[in-house]
Structure formats: structure tokens, C-alpha cells
Design an enzyme around this catalytic site. Structure first.
Site, PDB file in Angstrom:
ATOM      1  N   LYS A 210      -0.345   2.226  -2.605  1.00  0.00           N
ATOM      2  CA  LYS A 210      -0.063   1.413  -3.962  1.00  0.00           C
ATOM      3  C   LYS A 210       1.001   1.237  -3.606  1.00  0.00           C
ATOM      4  O   LYS A 210       1.299   1.295  -4.746  1.00  0.00           O
ATOM      5  CB  LYS A 210      -1.352   2.270  -5.197  1.00  0.00           C
ATOM      6  CG  LYS A 210      -1.162   0.593  -6.167  1.00  0.00           C
ATOM      7  CD  LYS A 210      -3.158   0.376  -5.252  1.00  0.00           C
ATOM      8  CE  LYS A 210      -3.317  -0.613  -5.912  1.00  0.00           C
ATOM      9  NZ  LYS A 210      -4.387  -1.401  -5.347  1.00  0.00           N
ATOM     10  N   SER A 413      -9.659  -3.175  -3.698  1.00  0.00           N
ATOM     11  CA  SER A 413      -9.009  -3.193  -4.746  1.00  0.00           C
ATOM     12  C   SER A 413      -9.945  -3.233  -5.746  1.00  0.00           C
ATOM     13  O   SER A 413     -11.624  -3.012  -5.556  1.00  0.00           O
ATOM     14  CB  SER A 413      -7.258  -3.842  -5.322  1.00  0.00           C
ATOM     15  OG  SER A 413      -7.192  -3.077  -6.309  1.00  0.00           O
TER      16      SER A 413
END
Length: 625
Positions: A210, A413
Site C-alpha cells: 500500500k 482499492s
């Protein structure tokens, strides 16, 4: 006695002059207002004529469909919501609406009046790969109908050449070039700059890959981000080169080797980039503009003077084929989640949690709607808004209406969060998806303010009391944020596990913020099938057992003044540049680039400061433009 009389006379004279001036000014203002109103009405009329007059042109017999891909290829038409801002600021961008291009090409393939197509990519500003391949697939269907496609370019960008490679014949201006560099992912890193101005970025995140907000906490790309980006770019580049090799009938190894040999090969043609393109068989020949016009006229069996009568642009073609057929009773609603997912209501081009969820709810409550396509083209955004949208997907399923997700260029996401529970997920081979991870961010400007003599001090009733952005978060508050983000990640894993029929451990192994292409996502179980929007529609129609149906695009109406001004500025880009007086000095370009990178914070409006957002997916696609 004379002095007072003379003074009175002077007062009377000046008073009369002043009244006359006042009267003149009053009528002048009324005249000015009237003229201004007339000018505005004239502007509206002229614009209306430019927008609507002449669209209904006849389709030429044995003619050519002209498809000019201008500006940015969009899923939805986006408008500047402030007419004043449209006139005085902001960037004017031409837009090509993807579904209009596909519809025109597919209609023309079955239209006996159209015998060939001309593709123009000179003004294409770029696009993510899946949109380009999508248009290329439509071009292939046109060719399968026994019709030819020709293209000519002053220059071909990397994006433009991918489209051009689907044509039967490609021609280039003798002073032009085919520019291919490969895909790349580069961005600016601001940690050193933020340190200099004493800004602290308080970041909370979960996931090895991430890399969202990395540019604000590092001075370079992390090894994990490099690993993930290289894998992603490699797969997308493989799709690109495979399309070029197939379209131009090239030898794959020889084509790939040309990127290493280009300097030597360019020397062999005396530095002539156009001749280099010919030698690589990237184009079928070199033609001046006049030679190109002669070529097209010959193909259409006419003279150059009559070319306009033998061709029709795709906008005019769609208008000429519009009809008033009574729609069937059954509808498949297409709801867009396009752009960054934000809390609240948002205009087209941004996926407002309240807006998208309302559209899904309207489709659920409409008896004519029997199934729904959720068209996702988003890098994600607010976790809260994503969940609001996902809940409506679940309610649609509970109501017995099939929901199929059709992924566009991006469904990463939060874009995947809202997709996970659909009955079926379709993606393109080059869709960018995954990025299952979460982060929170709150900047601290205490150091910046202190440097210019502004200090923040005060008291709070508990250890959790905070002073906003002008003091660092208390340690206990930081711990709460981190625990909340970790909980959000666990929720994300469970949502995907439930929707995809996987265990949480299986999801975690492919999550941690890692980004995947559609090809890769199919292999690891994040999507069900690879295909186009049309494939997704056929699938959801079959689920709902529909044979006769209408596709209805669920969108809010655009205010007339917003549409009017945006269309004016887009169609007259030169006027926009004059009105905006935009500077192109190096320092202004650099400042704009920095501000664009920092504008990420304008997309962060989650009420809980929790974001499921693929930040690296939001920027320009390297040299792919």
C-alpha cells in the site's frame, strides 16, 4: 450683492451639469445592461446553433465514417460545475466519450451506406490502456464486416499508435514520427520539501504494497512499490506489444529488439524518424496531407473537392441514426462509479457516495429495471463512501435484481470494495484492479506555523483532545487511528472473502495493497471473466432472463448554464486560452506539476479519515500518454 448672485448662478450651473451627468450615467447603465443582455442572448443563440445546427446531416452513400479521437477518452462527459470558473480559470480539456465511439463503429459495421472508416488520433491526449484496446476491438469487428480502416498521422503518440495499429493501412507525414517509449511509473517525492517547510504527514496504513501517500513520507520509491509497479507495467506492456505485433504483422522478437537498436537504426536513415517508422514496418508509407486527401478520395471514388460530401463524423452519424422507437418495458440500468470515490454528492467525473448509492437505489425501486450494470472506473477513495455504495449493491441483490460489475480502466482499492459483492465481475485484460488495502492521513502544520511566528496552545479535558492540524496528534489518538485502520483492513478482507468465496487468509495473500492487471486478477480469483462492457450486459441480461430490453444510463441532468459554458470553452479552446491567459513558463509548469501532486488532499474527505485509494493509479500513465 453681485457675489452671492454669481455664486448662485455657479451652483445652478454645476447642479444642472451634475444632474445631466447623473441622468446620462443612469441611461448609460441601462443601455450597457441592455447591450450586455443582448450580447449574452446572442452568445447563447450562436452557441446553440454551433451545438445543434447541422448535426442532422444525411449519411453518404458508399461513404466513410470519420472517427476523430480528441482530447481525453472518458467514460462520462464531465463539466466544470462553475460557469464563471469555466470562463476564468481551470484547464480546458477536449473529451471523447467512449461509449459513443463504440456505438458509432458498431452501427457503421452493419450499415451498407458506410464502406470504410478513417481514424484520426492526432489530437488524442492519451488514455489508460483498456480504453484503447476496447476501441481497437470495435475496429476489429468493423474489419470483420469486410470494411477497410485507414489512418493518417502528423505524428503518432504511443497511445495513438496503439489505435492506429488496428487499421488496415497506416500513413505518416514525411516530417512525422511514431513515438513509443514503453510504459513507466514515475512520480515526485516531497518528503525533503515537507521537511524544509516543517510539515509532518501523520500516516496510518496497512499492507506491504500500500504505497499510497509514499511520496509524502519518502524521498524515493520503496522496494515493495517498485516490485509491484514493475510487475504491473510489464503485463500491460506485454498486451501493448502483442497488439502491435498482431496488427502490423511483425516479428515479435525483432520488434522488441528495436527498442535496444533504435539509435543505430536511426543512424542508418540519417536521423529521419519517418523513414525509421517505414523501415520498422510501423507505417505503410509516407504522405503529405494533400497526398493523403488524394488517397482517400480515390478510395471513395470521388474528387478531393467532394470529400466532405462522402464522409461523416461519428457525432453526426449517431445523430443521423437517432430514432424515436418506443423502448421495451424492461430496462438494464447502467450506474457509473467514475472517478475518485468521495463522501457526499458529487458531479459526473467523481463518484460521490451519496450520488452513486442514490442511483443504485433508484434502479432498485424502479419496476422497469430488471438488472443493473455497475460500471466502475475508479482508483477508490473514501472507505465510508465505498461502504455506502456497497450496501446498495447488497440491497439490489436482496431485491432479486442481478448486479454485474463491468470494470473500466481502473477498479482499484475502493473501486474493488464496491465491486466485490456483485453477482459477477468482468474486467478487461488491461484493467488495473486490486489494491486491497487502507490508509489514513492527517497533516500537522505546527512547524510551518511556528516558523512564521504562529503558535498553537491551549488545554483539553481528556488525553484525546486534539488541536486540529496545528499540533501533532496525541499518542493515544495515533493509536486509535492505527487500530481503526487495521480494523478497516480486516473488514476489507472479509468483504472480499465473502464476495469471492475465498478465505480471509487467501485474500490477505493477494491483498496488502498490491495492484493487479485484469489478466492477473482472473488468475487469482478477483474477477470472473475478461471481456467488454457489451459482454457484461449480455451476461446480466441472461441472469435476468431478458431478451427484449433497453440499456438505460443512470445519470443526473446537467444544469443548462454549466453545460452551455463548458461546451463553449471546449469547442473553442483558443477562446479559453485567451480568457484564462495561461502562462507556459517553466516555473509555472513546475508549480502546476507540484500543485497537481498535492491536490491529492482535495480528494480526501472521508469523515473517519480512512481511505481505500490507489494513489499511484490516479496520475498520468507515464509515457503511455
Amino acid at each position: 450683492m453681485r457675489k452671492p448672485i454669481s455664486m448662485s448662478i455657479i451652483k445652478v450651473i454645476f447642479s444642472s451639469i451634475w444632474k445631466a451627468l447623473g441622468l446620462f450615467w443612469t441611461y448609460f447603465r441601462k443601455f450597457q445592461s441592455a447591450v450586455g443582455t443582448l450580447l449574452f442572448i446572442g452568445l447563447v443563440v450562436l452557441l446553440g446553433m454551433s451545438l445543434f445546427n447541422g448535426d442532422k446531416v444525411p449519411v453518404p452513400e458508399q461513404g466513410a465514417l470519420v472517427v476523430s479521437l480528441d482530447g481525453v477518452i472518458q467514460e462520462q462527459k464531465t463539466y466544470n460545475q462553475s460557469p464563471l470558473q469555466a470562463m476564468t480559470g481551470g484547464e480546458v480539456k477536449r473529451q471523447t466519450i467512449l461509449r459513443q465511439v463504440i456505438k458509432a463503429i458498431d452501427m457503421a459495421a452493419e450499415d451498407d451506406r458506410i464502406t470504410m472508416m478513417i481514424i484520426n488520433v492526432d489530437r488524442l491526449a492519451g488514455s489508460l490502456p483498456s480504453k484503447l484496446h476496447y476501441i481497437g476491438d470495435a475496429m476489429s469487428r468493423f474489419k470483420e464486416a469486410g470494411k477497410k480502416i485507414y489512418t493518417y498521422g502528423n505524428n503518432f503518440s504511443q497511445s495513438g499508435y496503439l489505435i492506429a495499429s488496428y487499421a488496415d493501412e497506416v500513413y505518416l507525414n514525411p516530417y512525422g514520427a511514431v513515438l513509443m517509449y514503453g510504459y513507466s511509473s514515475y512520480q515526485n517525492y516531497f518528503k525533503d520539501f515537507l521537511d524544509k517547510i516543517k510539515v509532518e504527514v501523520q500516516l496510518f496504513r496497512v499492507g506491504k504494497y500500500k504505497s499510497a501517500m509514499e511520496p509524502f513520507i519518502r524521498g524515493d520509491m520503496s522496494p515493495a512499490a517498485k516490485e509491484a509497479s514493475l510487475a504491473l507495467m510489464g503485463d500491460l506492456w506485454s498486451e501493448y506489444t502483442a497488439s502491435i505485433v498482431q496488427g502490423r504483422n511483425l516479428e515479435k522478437d525483432k520488434f522488441l529488439a528495436s527498442f535496444d537498436q533504435v539509435v543505430n537504426d536511426l543512424g542508418g536513415v540519417n536521423g529521419d524518424l519517418a523513414e525509421l517508422a517505414v523501415s520498422y514496418n510501423l507505417v505503410d508509407g509516407l504522405k503529405t496531407r494533400e497526398q493523403w486527401r488524394e488517397f482517400v478520395a480515390e478510395k471513395l471514388g470521388t474528387d478531393i473537392a467532394d470529400l466532405q460530401d462522402k464522409s461523416i463524423g461519428y457525432h453526426a452519424y449517431l445523430a443521423a441514426n437517432a430514432n424515436g422507437i418506443i423502448p421495451p418495458k424492461n430496462m438494464i440500468a447502467v450506474v457509473y462509479a467514475n472517478g475518485t470515490i468521495k463522501d457526499g454528492s458529487q458531479p459526473a467525473g467523481e463518484a460521490g457516495g451519496d450520488t452513486v448509492s442514490r442511483h443504485l437505489r433508484e434502479a432498485r425501486l424502479n419496476d422497469k429495471v430488471k438488472a443493473v450494470i455497475l460500471r466502475v472506473n475508479s482508483p477508490g477513495g473514501s472507505a465510508y463512501a465505498s461502504e455506502i455504495i456497497r450496501q446498495e449493491v447488497l440491497l439490489l441483490k436482496k431485491a432479486g435484481k442481478p448486479v454485474v460489475v463491468s470494470m473500466g480502466s481502473l477498479a482499484a482499492s475502493g473501486g474493488y470494495w464496491i465491486s466485490a459483492n456483485a453477482d459477477e465481475i468482468w474486467a478487461a485484460p488491461t484493467t488495473i484492479t486490486g489494491s486491497i488495502g487502507i490508509f489514513g492521513v492527517i497533516p500537522n502544520f505546527e512547524g510551518t506555523l511556528s516558523a512564521i511566528g504562529i503558535n498553537t496552545d491551549g488545554v483539553g479535558t481528556t488525553p484525546l483532545s486534539v488541536a486540529g492540524l496545528s499540533k501533532p496528534l496525541p499518542e493515544k489518538v495515533k493509536a486509535i487511528f492505527q487500530r481503526t485502520i487495521e480494523n478497516g483492513y480486516d473488514r476489507f478482507l472479509n468483504i472480499v472473502a465473502e464476495g469471492r468465496g475465498m478465505t480471509v487468509d487467501q485474500v490477505h495473500a493477494i491483498a496488502q495493497g498490491r495492484v493487479w492487471t485484469g489478466n492477473q486478477a482472473l488468475e487469482i480469483g478477483l474477477v470472473d471473466k475478461l471481456g467488454t462492457f457489451e459482454d457484461a450486459v449480455k451476461s446480466v441480461a441472461a441472469m435476468a432472463e431478458l431478451e427484449d430490453y433497453k440499456i438505460s444510463f443512470w445519470q443526473d441532468a446537467v444544469p443548462w448554464d454549466v453545460k452551455l459554458m463548458s461546451e463553449l470553452m471546449e469547442r473553442n479552446a483558443g477562446l479559453g486560452k485567451i480568457l484564462m491567459a495561461r502562462s507556459t513558463s517553466p516555473q509555472d509548469i513546475l508549480a502546476a506539476k507540484v500543485l497537481k501532486s498535492l491536490s491529492i488532499f482535495s480528494h480526501l474527505n472521508d469523515p473517519n479519515h480512512a481511505y481505500v485509494l490507489c494513489v499511484s493509479c490516479m496520475g498520468e500513465f507515464g509515457n503511455g500518454q
